[in-house]
Motif scaffolding. Structure first.
Motif: not given
Length: 322
Positions: A11-12, A187-188
């Motif tokens: 992610t990201n 977290e995500t």
């Protein structure tokens, strides 16, 4: 209750790892992260032969546990798994998996511990890892360095696997993955992999590199593949290369600078005299203060030569007189 969980996602632009360990009434959660695809690229060049003795000690220890069910032996084996996990994030999954296996045998007193403690799996793992390294490197090299056409990754992959089938060549075999879409430990929210083996992690990161078309290039200094995630024109990786801790990129920049000076006669004359006088310090012919005083004056004269105030012959004569 004994339980373990290992989940990961991308992610990201980062790899996020989260794992939970539960033992009786104790529950611990840990998270780690790395820039994508750092884990895969570092695995490709992991020195597996260096780890072979550790795997041998692990399998020997597991066989002793099966025979004697020793708590002390179990703890020693687990410490070896922790040591292995320090080498690479992929081995955190191995550590967690075997912690669960060892604890299950210890707490339940299972009459057939060999059902959970497969020593043969550890015996074979170094060779399996070497094969995975070779297959992944071959695939990435084919896609990004051998095939220099403008075809898409999908087209290159199709051609690569068709050719391999015809030549009966073994390539990396992608397997079905256990995926979910969820909130990962506060977290995500992302597509999450729930890996069962180290193979799953390698498979996941390799396919994501290809799906996301993360370009690879061979470093002009160390000769290893690296991911081109920043400036597209870079030719050197960020790996540490020498005992001084310099990276390939730093060494590459110095070489480019040296090459740019290779036809600079003023610089070559100055550099030759500079090296000679620097060696005099070690020989005791001059002091450091005398050297620094000379080098400051020499730089001033060099600048005069570069701007045309004095000729190259005059600059060379001035250097020889000092």
């Amino acid at each position: 209750m004994l339980c373990c969980q290992f989940k990961t996602c991308i992610t990201n632009g980062r790899e996020l790892y989260a794992f939970v360990e539960e033992e009786l009434n104790d529950r611990q959660m840990h998270t780690k992260s790395a820039a994508f695809p750092e884990s895969l690229v570092s695995f490709l060049y992991l020195d597996v032969e260096q780890l072979r003795p550790i795997f041998q000690r692990l399998s020997d220890g597991v066989r002793r546990i099966i025979t004697g069910k020793s708590r002390e032996e179990s703890e020693q084996v687990y410490r070896l798994f922790c040591e292995l996990a320090d080498y690479h994030i992929y081995f955190e999954l191995l550590r967690l998996d075997w912690k669960y296996r060892l604890d299950r045998v210890r707490y339940t007193g299972d009459e057939l511990p060999q059902n959970f403690l497969q020593a043969e799996y550890l015996d074979e793992m170094p060779d399996r890892l070497l094969a995975l390294q070779r297959q992944a490197l071959d695939l990435l090299t084919q896609i990004w360095t051998t095939d220099t056409s403008e075809r898409s990754v999908d087209e290159k992959m199709t051609a690569c696997y068709l050719e391999a089938e015809q030549a009966e060549k073994e390539l990396f075999r992608f397997q079905p993955q256990r995926m979910s879409y969820e909130l990962l430990y506060q977290e995500t929210f992302a597509e999450i992999l729930c890996p069962e083996t180290v193979y799953d992690l390698i498979d996941y990161h390799l396919r994501e590199c290809l799906k996301r078309e993360i370009k690879m290039r061979v470093c002009k200094n160390c000769g290893r593949l690296f991911a081109v995630t920043g400036h597209g024109g870079t030719e050197y990786c960020d790996r540490s290369f020498d005992e001084k801790g310099r990276t390939c990129k730093e060494i590459g920049a110095f070489r480019v600078w040296e090459k740019s000076k290779s036809n600079d006669e003023v610089f070559k004359v100055y550099r030759r005299e500079y090296k000679k006088r620097f060696a005099w310090i070690r020989a005791g012919r001059i002091t450091k203060d005398e050297f620094y005083s000379w080098s400051e004056k020499a730089r001033e004269k060099k600048a005069e030569c570069e701007t045309g105030k004095i000729t190259l012959e005059e600059f060379s004569g001035w250097l020889r007189q000092l």
